[in-house]
Design a protein around this motif. Structure first.
Motif, PDB file in Angstrom:
ATOM      1  N   TYR A 102      50.386   7.773 -10.337  1.00  0.00           N
ATOM      2  CA  TYR A 102      49.568   9.198 -11.048  1.00  0.00           C
ATOM      3  C   TYR A 102      48.678   9.179 -12.201  1.00  0.00           C
ATOM      4  O   TYR A 102      49.291   7.904 -13.350  1.00  0.00           O
ATOM      5  CB  TYR A 102      51.081   9.885 -11.137  1.00  0.00           C
ATOM      6  CG  TYR A 102      51.077  10.695  -9.494  1.00  0.00           C
ATOM      7  CD1 TYR A 102      50.940  11.523  -9.469  1.00  0.00           C
ATOM      8  CD2 TYR A 102      53.018  10.142  -9.536  1.00  0.00           C
ATOM      9  CE1 TYR A 102      51.317  12.414  -7.853  1.00  0.00           C
ATOM     10  CE2 TYR A 102      52.945  10.049  -7.969  1.00  0.00           C
ATOM     11  CZ  TYR A 102      52.414  11.317  -7.519  1.00  0.00           C
ATOM     12  OH  TYR A 102      53.828  11.460  -6.531  1.00  0.00           O
ATOM     13  N   PRO A 127      47.572  12.101 -18.698  1.00  0.00           N
ATOM     14  CA  PRO A 127      47.641  12.835 -18.483  1.00  0.00           C
ATOM     15  C   PRO A 127      48.324  14.270 -16.823  1.00  0.00           C
ATOM     16  O   PRO A 127      48.465  15.074 -16.948  1.00  0.00           O
ATOM     17  CB  PRO A 127      48.103  13.352 -19.890  1.00  0.00           C
ATOM     18  CG  PRO A 127      46.356  13.565 -19.788  1.00  0.00           C
ATOM     19  CD  PRO A 127      46.475  12.425 -18.891  1.00  0.00           C
ATOM     20  N   SER A 128      46.889  13.557 -16.060  1.00  0.00           N
ATOM     21  CA  SER A 128      46.917  14.640 -15.252  1.00  0.00           C
ATOM     22  C   SER A 128      47.699  14.630 -13.982  1.00  0.00           C
ATOM     23  O   SER A 128      47.383  16.097 -13.504  1.00  0.00           O
ATOM     24  CB  SER A 128      45.000  14.483 -14.549  1.00  0.00           C
ATOM     25  OG  SER A 128      44.827  13.010 -13.827  1.00  0.00           O
ATOM     26  N   MET A 129      48.437  13.897 -13.782  1.00  0.00           N
ATOM     27  CA  MET A 129      49.489  14.016 -13.398  1.00  0.00           C
ATOM     28  C   MET A 129      48.368  13.587 -11.696  1.00  0.00           C
ATOM     29  O   MET A 129      48.962  14.498 -11.012  1.00  0.00           O
ATOM     30  CB  MET A 129      50.271  14.710 -13.407  1.00  0.00           C
ATOM     31  CG  MET A 129      50.812  14.520 -14.527  1.00  0.00           C
ATOM     32  SD  MET A 129      51.792  13.193 -15.473  1.00  0.00           S
ATOM     33  CE  MET A 129      52.330  12.363 -14.365  1.00  0.00           C
ATOM     34  N   GLN A 130      47.654  13.343 -11.079  1.00  0.00           N
ATOM     35  CA  GLN A 130      46.890  13.290 -10.079  1.00  0.00           C
ATOM     36  C   GLN A 130      47.358  11.944  -9.204  1.00  0.00           C
ATOM     37  O   GLN A 130      47.171  11.244 -10.047  1.00  0.00           O
ATOM     38  CB  GLN A 130      44.990  13.461 -10.138  1.00  0.00           C
ATOM     39  CG  GLN A 130      44.802  14.997 -10.909  1.00  0.00           C
ATOM     40  CD  GLN A 130      44.456  16.076 -10.338  1.00  0.00           C
ATOM     41  OE1 GLN A 130      44.232  16.048  -8.786  1.00  0.00           O
ATOM     42  NE2 GLN A 130      44.728  16.562 -10.961  1.00  0.00           N
ATOM     43  N   LEU A 131      47.549  11.802  -8.114  1.00  0.00           N
ATOM     44  CA  LEU A 131      47.668  10.669  -7.353  1.00  0.00           C
ATOM     45  C   LEU A 131      46.111  10.277  -7.240  1.00  0.00           C
ATOM     46  O   LEU A 131      45.422  10.706  -7.382  1.00  0.00           O
ATOM     47  CB  LEU A 131      47.781  11.434  -6.000  1.00  0.00           C
ATOM     48  CG  LEU A 131      48.321   9.842  -4.721  1.00  0.00           C
ATOM     49  CD1 LEU A 131      49.257   9.505  -5.635  1.00  0.00           C
ATOM     50  CD2 LEU A 131      48.420  10.312  -3.345  1.00  0.00           C
ATOM     51  N   ARG A 132      46.486   8.866  -7.840  1.00  0.00           N
ATOM     52  CA  ARG A 132      45.251   7.909  -8.224  1.00  0.00           C
ATOM     53  C   ARG A 132      45.078   8.042  -6.831  1.00  0.00           C
ATOM     54  O   ARG A 132      45.035   7.425  -5.594  1.00  0.00           O
ATOM     55  CB  ARG A 132      45.789   6.503  -8.597  1.00  0.00           C
ATOM     56  CG  ARG A 132      45.299   5.550  -9.495  1.00  0.00           C
ATOM     57  CD  ARG A 132      45.749   4.023  -9.790  1.00  0.00           C
ATOM     58  NE  ARG A 132      46.777   4.669 -11.054  1.00  0.00           N
ATOM     59  CZ  ARG A 132      46.123   4.542 -12.342  1.00  0.00           C
ATOM     60  NH1 ARG A 132      44.927   3.762 -12.303  1.00  0.00           N
ATOM     61  NH2 ARG A 132      47.500   4.945 -13.592  1.00  0.00           N
ATOM     62  N   PRO A 133      43.432   7.842  -7.642  1.00  0.00           N
ATOM     63  CA  PRO A 133      42.251   7.757  -6.070  1.00  0.00           C
ATOM     64  C   PRO A 133      42.492   6.299  -5.248  1.00  0.00           C
ATOM     65  O   PRO A 133      42.897   5.094  -5.415  1.00  0.00           O
ATOM     66  CB  PRO A 133      40.765   7.840  -6.745  1.00  0.00           C
ATOM     67  CG  PRO A 133      40.966   8.407  -7.890  1.00  0.00           C
ATOM     68  CD  PRO A 133      42.650   7.652  -8.238  1.00  0.00           C
TER      69      PRO A 133
END
Lengths: 267, 267
Positions: free
Chosen positions: A235, A238-244
């Motif tokens: 991740y 701090p956006s806590m998005q799953l990595r592209p």
């Protein structure tokens, strides 16, 4: 090992009551120590309110997370909550058993979570930096322990299948498995779900009981749901998005958070 | 029109309290009649138990759905529940307002659903045959009315995005929007969600308040979430699976239940 079973059904003579007995007996027969928190029998208080936070002055504004943190650190949370926290520290595995009502846990069990999962204990733990966003989702106070759900549902299994109208059972349980149990560190096992319980009869009970016994025998050996660890690199912080690039290209939503690129559904 | 706002926060001096005031004032300024069920202020009882079912004999086994149906038909449910049911009949629109705790509603609001959504009223309604599986999911007692959620969340909006670690907000709210509100017939509007409320300050309030005012002004005109009707031909009966060929080939889980072949996400 030590097991805490938190049980939330108002009728001991229910299918849930019978399944609880089956689970406890099998665990004890396997040599485990078991404690049961029977929320209805114990008169568990469901709602979070001012009475939960003895350090809060009468005229002070109640901010639940802040008040929870203050009393947790001071060791002044109410006795019923402190007792449950002690049981969670004691137990190597936690089982939550409940009937699904309106696609979620009964209020009394939600109130157990809301009150027992205190700030500083189950959330608000660990360092926040550019490398870590706290100890959560696979890390935290309860890391190293296991958890699983035992759930009864009134509807048919087909209604909870991938294309069923209720939504897939794994998705309905994701907020509990991932959001409540994995969050403070538990390794979460696939749930044990019993369907069509409104029309249950004696002939249906033994296969269901045997399935549950098998799950109790493998409580400490079966493979957990492969959720991704938050701070393991999958991740962005701090956006806590799953990595592209991670997750199958066609995967969406909850399935992204399973390791193995979402190739397998939960369970 | 008539609006019922069910409010579940223990502190009137909270962001939720301020947003409630904003919502009620805007609705009244638009000429609507508003009633508020303030669950904490009213001392709402959260848990379903024997006391909810006056017709149940002391030694009779409690089967919640059956007991609920018996007392609903006889008109003998408890006064607090009967009062809420009357408000639901009265209101053209229902708003549930709550802080998201542990990715779900607070226990006291779940207890409002568990107790008020009686069998024969909100479920167990209508004919079961090879053409209909009861009046639910778009049909039912509350059909023709609208419902929406006002939700506050501690985390960042990015954490609840399509690839966010918490899971997409529309998926987290699906069990409420689809499973609790659409089920008994409500047309469900996109939710109004406010994020990062733990760090909220005065400068952030006005834009959020204005967004909420706009949503209140369009409560009876904005487009609902396009969930599929259960008995409209999209689902096989009795398996209640979405008919083969419906839904985008790569759609999974909840997205299948949006009409328009899941092309648009909710909201």
């Amino acid at each position: 090992m030590k097991v805490l079973l938190v049980y939330a059904h108002p009728e001991p003579r229910s299918l849930n009551g019978s399944l609880r007995t089956v689970a406890v007996r099998e665990l004890e027969a396997s040599g485990h120590e078991v404690q049961v928190s029977d929320l209805y029998a114990d008169g568990w208080k469901s709602q979070v309110d001012r009475a939960d936070f003895p350090s809060l002055s009468p005229d002070e504004r109640l901010v639940p997370a802040a008040a929870s943190g203050t009393d947790f650190v001071a060791g002044t949370l109410t006795a019923d909550v402190m007792s449950e926290i002690a049981k969670l520290h004691w137990a190597d595995a936690l089982i939550l058993q409940f009937p699904m009502w309106w696609f979620a846990m009964p209020a009394i069990l939600k109130g157990w979570v809301d009150r027992v999962f205190a700030y500083g204990f189950a959330y608000g733990v660990g360092e926040h930096s550019d490398r870590r966003w706290g100890d959560r989702y696979g890390e935290g106070t309860l890391a190293g322990k296991r958890a699983m759900l035992i759930v009864t549902a009134g509807g048919w299994e087909e209604h909870y299948a991938e294309r069923g109208i209720n939504g897939p059972i794994d998705d309905l349980l994701f907020p509990i498995n991932h959001g409540i149990l994995y969050y403070p560190g538990y390794e979460v096992l696939p749930p044990y779900v019993v369907y069509r319980v409104d029309r249950f009869d004696e002939s249906g009970f033994e296969p269901v009981a045997e399935g549950l016994r098998e799950r109790m025998r493998t409580l400490f050996t079966c493979a957990p749901i492969p959720y991704r660890r938050q701070n393991g690199g999958d991740y962005l912080i701090p956006s806590m998005q799953l990595r592209p690039g991670l997750g199958r290209p066609d995967a969406t939503g909850y399935a992204l958070h399973l390791d193995g690129d979402g190739a397998a559904r939960e369970g």
